[in-house]
Design a protein around this motif. Structure first.
Motif, PDB file in Angstrom:
ATOM      1  N   TYR A  11       3.495 -24.850   1.151  1.00 47.57           N
ATOM      2  CA  TYR A  11       3.811 -23.501   2.209  1.00 47.57           C
ATOM      3  C   TYR A  11       2.932 -22.508   1.796  1.00 47.57           C
ATOM      4  N   VAL A  12       2.186 -22.220   0.851  1.00 44.60           N
ATOM      5  CA  VAL A  12       1.128 -21.218   0.434  1.00 44.60           C
ATOM      6  C   VAL A  12       0.023 -21.780   1.421  1.00 44.60           C
ATOM      7  N   ALA A  13      -0.264 -23.131   1.169  1.00 46.67           N
ATOM      8  CA  ALA A  13      -1.760 -23.478   1.874  1.00 46.67           C
ATOM      9  C   ALA A  13      -1.441 -23.498   3.310  1.00 46.67           C
ATOM     10  N   GLY A  14      -0.209 -23.794   3.892  1.00 50.51           N
ATOM     11  CA  GLY A  14      -0.310 -23.703   5.244  1.00 50.51           C
ATOM     12  C   GLY A  14      -0.155 -22.039   5.835  1.00 50.51           C
ATOM     13  N   ALA A  15       0.234 -21.216   4.998  1.00 49.76           N
ATOM     14  CA  ALA A  15       0.249 -19.898   5.407  1.00 49.76           C
ATOM     15  C   ALA A  15      -1.057 -19.307   5.376  1.00 49.76           C
ATOM     16  N   ALA A  16      -2.043 -19.905   4.353  1.00 52.94           N
ATOM     17  CA  ALA A  16      -3.302 -19.502   4.324  1.00 52.94           C
ATOM     18  C   ALA A  16      -4.248 -20.082   5.510  1.00 52.94           C
ATOM     19  N   LEU A  17      -3.890 -21.442   5.690  1.00 51.99           N
ATOM     20  CA  LEU A  17      -4.616 -21.958   6.673  1.00 51.99           C
ATOM     21  C   LEU A  17      -4.274 -21.329   8.133  1.00 51.99           C
ATOM     22  N   THR A  18      -2.957 -21.070   8.470  1.00 51.03           N
ATOM     23  CA  THR A  18      -2.624 -20.322   9.591  1.00 51.03           C
ATOM     24  C   THR A  18      -3.404 -18.886   9.816  1.00 51.03           C
ATOM     25  N   ALA A  19      -3.538 -18.225   8.575  1.00 46.84           N
ATOM     26  CA  ALA A  19      -4.043 -16.861   8.752  1.00 46.84           C
ATOM     27  C   ALA A  19      -5.487 -17.132   8.891  1.00 46.84           C
ATOM     28  N   ALA A  20      -6.083 -18.030   8.420  1.00 42.09           N
ATOM     29  CA  ALA A  20      -7.711 -18.384   8.958  1.00 42.09           C
ATOM     30  C   ALA A  20      -7.929 -18.579  10.305  1.00 42.09           C
ATOM     31  N   LEU A  21      -6.938 -19.511  10.902  1.00 48.95           N
ATOM     32  CA  LEU A  21      -7.091 -19.925  12.185  1.00 48.95           C
ATOM     33  C   LEU A  21      -6.783 -18.683  13.018  1.00 48.95           C
ATOM     34  N   CYS A  22      -5.841 -17.701  12.844  1.00 47.10           N
ATOM     35  CA  CYS A  22      -5.690 -16.368  13.634  1.00 47.10           C
ATOM     36  C   CYS A  22      -6.832 -15.611  13.618  1.00 47.10           C
ATOM     37  N   ALA A  23      -7.803 -15.664  12.458  1.00 46.52           N
ATOM     38  CA  ALA A  23      -8.799 -15.018  12.356  1.00 46.52           C
ATOM     39  C   ALA A  23     -10.016 -15.536  13.308  1.00 46.52           C
ATOM     40  N   VAL A  24     -10.088 -16.642  13.634  1.00 44.69           N
ATOM     41  CA  VAL A  24     -11.160 -17.372  14.115  1.00 44.69           C
ATOM     42  C   VAL A  24     -11.530 -16.512  15.724  1.00 44.69           C
ATOM     43  N   PRO A  25     -10.457 -16.137  16.392  1.00 42.82           N
ATOM     44  CA  PRO A  25     -11.034 -15.291  17.789  1.00 42.82           C
ATOM     45  C   PRO A  25     -11.868 -14.110  17.408  1.00 42.82           C
ATOM     46  N   ALA A  26     -11.697 -13.396  16.068  1.00 40.10           N
ATOM     47  CA  ALA A  26     -12.411 -12.135  15.852  1.00 40.10           C
ATOM     48  C   ALA A  26     -13.779 -12.642  15.582  1.00 40.10           C
ATOM     49  N   VAL A  27     -14.018 -13.775  14.778  1.00 36.97           N
ATOM     50  CA  VAL A  27     -15.361 -14.255  14.303  1.00 36.97           C
ATOM     51  C   VAL A  27     -16.190 -14.557  15.452  1.00 36.97           C
ATOM     52  N   ARG A  28     -15.298 -15.371  16.373  1.00 37.68           N
ATOM     53  CA  ARG A  28     -16.314 -15.798  17.556  1.00 37.68           C
ATOM     54  C   ARG A  28     -16.717 -14.782  18.522  1.00 37.68           C
TER      55      ARG A  28
END
Length: 453
Positions: A11-28
């Motif tokens: 659950y924690v790993a999934g939440a962290a991965l989802t948060a990282a994916l949500c931040a991708v547009p800002a980095v791009r």
């Protein structure tokens, strides 16, 4: 993460991965992101998380949700969560979890705010239009945090979904009302002619007022803990009246409300009722548990318990008027009470309240020297003794309160089996007769110096 169940780790790993994916547009789209604002807000989150009881994290994250695109708003939460204080182990797992949780909540709030904000309205003049989208975004933030918290409880502790989400969800409506307007004001000032510095000054009074409220809550909790500790000590020593103190406190509040007492004085009268017998800690246990009648000398020792109680709480400042009630709750209107034989209105108001509450609970509870009486019978006896032993105003107030709210008498569950009183226990009449009450009368079962009432 090895100490956590597999479901919680996933659950924690999934939440962290989802948060990282949500931040991708800002980095791009880095060129379109105001990184200065991201860094400044993230720095404020770090300071808020590192300082003890600094309640600025949520308003800052909401300000970021109002000012930044979703991906960037999620990044604001990460440094503060990763560097913040954590009181329980595993520390880094908890930090990673909080970073993911707040990042997802801030990103979702920013997305809701973008959807609800009219693009044609200039940000500097958006207040009438921005209020509803801001509250919707703040509510989204709170709901996401609450839902994610419930999920980790289900995964880590095996709680049922109803227990994990049912109770916390109604409380999730409160933070948006507190922090949403602060975050919105910060965002509006940020875009105004005064700039970010003025916007950040909005957070200072918020921080100070929240700190003061937190101190008040902790002080109140300390008061409650002090009272509970004293009551538990009395209950352990005088096992035959276990639960009596809390019920007298409850009955005292019922009377006080009918008399129009409110606020701090209502809290003080509750403390007075709850602690009225604290002086029994100074009475020898053998007297409190004696099966037969007390001797004259033993009765004099028992009658010292109000003075013992008053001395015990003399240095506890928050008790205020409660101290006088502890000292005088065995006084009688006709002057035949103790310890000082006060008459009528010489007896403090709180003491007259507690005297009625004490007698009422004594009569409606099963004691070592008498069986519980029905509430109507107890009220009739209080009315019979009003004017001589009890203040008629207090008796009438209790009667009105019971008509309105009812009363739950002491039940057998308030005693453990080892403390149960044998029904055949015999206590002579002269042991339970108060001064001035005819031996064997209904009034002889309470407000006495020789028994555990």
């Amino acid at each position: 993460m090895g100490a956590l169940p597999a479901a919680a780790r996933a659950y924690v790993a999934g939440a962290a991965l989802t948060a990282a994916l949500c931040a991708v547009p800002a980095v791009r789209g880095a060129s379109a992101v105001p990184w200065g604002a991201v860094a400044l807000l993230a720095g404020l989150c770090v300071v808020s998380e590192r300082l003890p009881r600094c309640p600025l994290t949520v308003p800052v994250l909401l300000a970021g949700a109002f000012l930044l695109p979703p991906g960037a708003a999620g990044l604001v939460a990460v440094p503060g969560a990763l560097l913040g204080r954590v009181g329980r182990r595993p520390v880094w797992v908890r930090r990673l979890w909080h970073a993911a949780q707040f990042s997802l909540a801030a990103g979702a709030a920013s997305h809701v705010h973008e959807l609800g904000t009219p693009a044609a309205v200039p940000a500097a003049h958006a207040f009438p239009y921005a209020l509803l989208p801001a509250l919707a975004a703040a509510l989204t933030f709170s709901l996401v945090v609450t839902v994610l918290d419930g999920g980790v409880l289900v995964a880590a502790e095996g709680r049922s979904p109803r227990a994990a989400w049912g109770a916390p969800l109604p409380g999730a409506l409160v933070p948006p009302l507190l922090h949403g307007p602060t975050g919105l004001m910060t965002a509006l000032l940020w875009h105004s002619a005064y700039g970010p510095v003025a916007a950040l000054l909005v957070l200072l009074p918020m921080s100070v007022s929240s700190w003061v409220l937190d101190r008040c809550r902790r002080e109140r909790a300390a008061h409650q803990a002090t009272v509970r500790a004293l009551v538990q000590a009395v209950d352990l020593k005088d096992r035959y009246t276990r639960g009596h103190s809390e019920r007298v406190g409850r009955a005292s509040v019922l009377i006080a409300r009918e008399l129009g007492i409110a606020g701090d004085r209502l809290e003080a009268v509750r403390f007075a009722g709850t602690l009225h017998d604290v002086g029994k800690l100074g009475v020898p246990t053998r007297l409190l548990r004696k099966d037969g009648p007390l001797t004259a000398e033993e009765r004099r020792v028992m009658e010292l318990h109000p003075e013992y109680g008053h001395e015990m709480v003399r240095g506890i400042g928050f008790l205020d008027e409660a101290r006088e009630a502890i000292l005088h709750h065995h006084e009688r209107l006709d002057g035949r009470g103790y310890p000082y034989g006060l008459i009528g209105h010489q007896i403090p108001e709180f003491a007259r309240v507690v005297a009625v509450a004490d007698a009422f609970d004594a009569m409606t509870s099963t004691r070592s020297y008498s069986r519980a009486r029905p509430v109507p019978v107890a009220l009739a006896e209080l009315h019979r003794c009003s004017g001589s032993q009890f203040d008629p105003r207090m008796v009438a107030a209790l009667s009105r309160a019971l008509d309105r709210h009812g009363w739950r008498p002491a039940g057998p569950q308030e005693r453990s089996s080892e403390d149960a009183i044998p029904p055949s226990r015999n206590v002579p009449v002269d042991h339970r007769s108060p001064a001035g009450s005819p031996a064997g009368s209904p009034a002889a079962g309470f407000a006495h110096p020789g028994g555990p009432a």
